[in-house]
Motif scaffolding. Structure first.
Motif, mmCIF file in Angstrom:
data_model
loop_
_atom_site.group_PDB
_atom_site.id
_atom_site.type_symbol
_atom_site.label_atom_id
_atom_site.label_comp_id
_atom_site.label_asym_id
_atom_site.label_seq_id
_atom_site.Cartn_x
_atom_site.Cartn_y
_atom_site.Cartn_z
ATOM 1 N N UNK A 278 -92.502 -129.890 -78.110
ATOM 2 C CA UNK A 278 -93.780 -130.266 -78.716
ATOM 3 C C UNK A 278 -94.420 -129.079 -79.435
ATOM 4 N N UNK A 279 -94.517 -127.978 -78.747
ATOM 5 C CA UNK A 279 -95.172 -126.810 -79.339
ATOM 6 C C UNK A 279 -94.435 -126.311 -80.581
ATOM 7 N N UNK A 280 -93.130 -126.554 -80.646
ATOM 8 C CA UNK A 280 -92.350 -126.145 -81.804
ATOM 9 C C UNK A 280 -92.353 -127.171 -82.922
ATOM 10 N N UNK A 281 -93.137 -128.249 -82.730
ATOM 11 C CA UNK A 281 -93.230 -129.269 -83.759
ATOM 12 C C UNK A 281 -92.030 -130.181 -83.828
ATOM 13 N N UNK A 282 -91.217 -130.214 -82.777
ATOM 14 C CA UNK A 282 -89.983 -130.993 -82.791
ATOM 15 C C UNK A 282 -90.023 -132.229 -81.903
ATOM 16 N N UNK A 283 -91.167 -132.611 -81.371
ATOM 17 C CA UNK A 283 -91.243 -133.780 -80.513
ATOM 18 C C UNK A 283 -92.660 -134.000 -80.040
ATOM 19 N N UNK A 284 -92.809 -134.871 -79.037
ATOM 20 C CA UNK A 284 -94.107 -135.148 -78.449
ATOM 21 C C UNK A 284 -93.920 -135.428 -76.977
ATOM 22 N N UNK A 285 -95.024 -135.469 -76.216
ATOM 23 C CA UNK A 285 -94.951 -135.688 -74.777
ATOM 24 C C UNK A 285 -96.148 -136.498 -74.318
#
Length: 114
Positions: free
Chosen positions: A82-89
């Motif tokens: 998430x923090x790397x802009x590659x997903x969500x939680x």
């Protein structure tokens, strides 16, 4: 007169706080999910917990007040990215808030409008 109270913190499996209470292994437990033996102990609600979607600040959901389960269709739920802009939680708000603040993430309530 001073009273001395000793407190010892014990860890038990996260799926076994009620059995630990009933076996007299602990005096108090934090219960976060239902247990078939819950009717055998006294429960006190400490707080209401809300699930929130955590997304990068630039994500399309960042400006939304809430999201629904349908919004997750076709998404990749990878917490570590998430923090790397590659997903969500999706996390409890109490867990998401510090992370969101320290990593520049946005939070949106899940499933209901406020």
């Amino acid at each position: 007169m001073q009273h001395h109270i000793e407190v010892r913190i014990e860890t038990v499996a996260d799926d076994a706080p009620i059995p630990a209470l009933l076996a007299d292994l602990v005096d108090v437990a934090l219960v976060t999910k239902p247990d078939v033996q819950m009717d055998r102990v006294s429960l006190t609600r400490l707080f209401e917990d809300e699930m929130v979607a955590v997304v990068p600040a630039g994500h399309p959901w960042a400006s939304r007040a809430h999201v629904t389960a349908r919004d997750f269709d076709g998404t990749d739920l990878v917490i570590e990215m998430v923090a790397g802009g590659k997903g969500l939680a999706v996390l409890s708000d109490w867990a998401a808030s510090p992370c969101a603040a320290s990593h520049g993430l946005a939070r949106s309530a899940w499933g209901r409008s406020r």
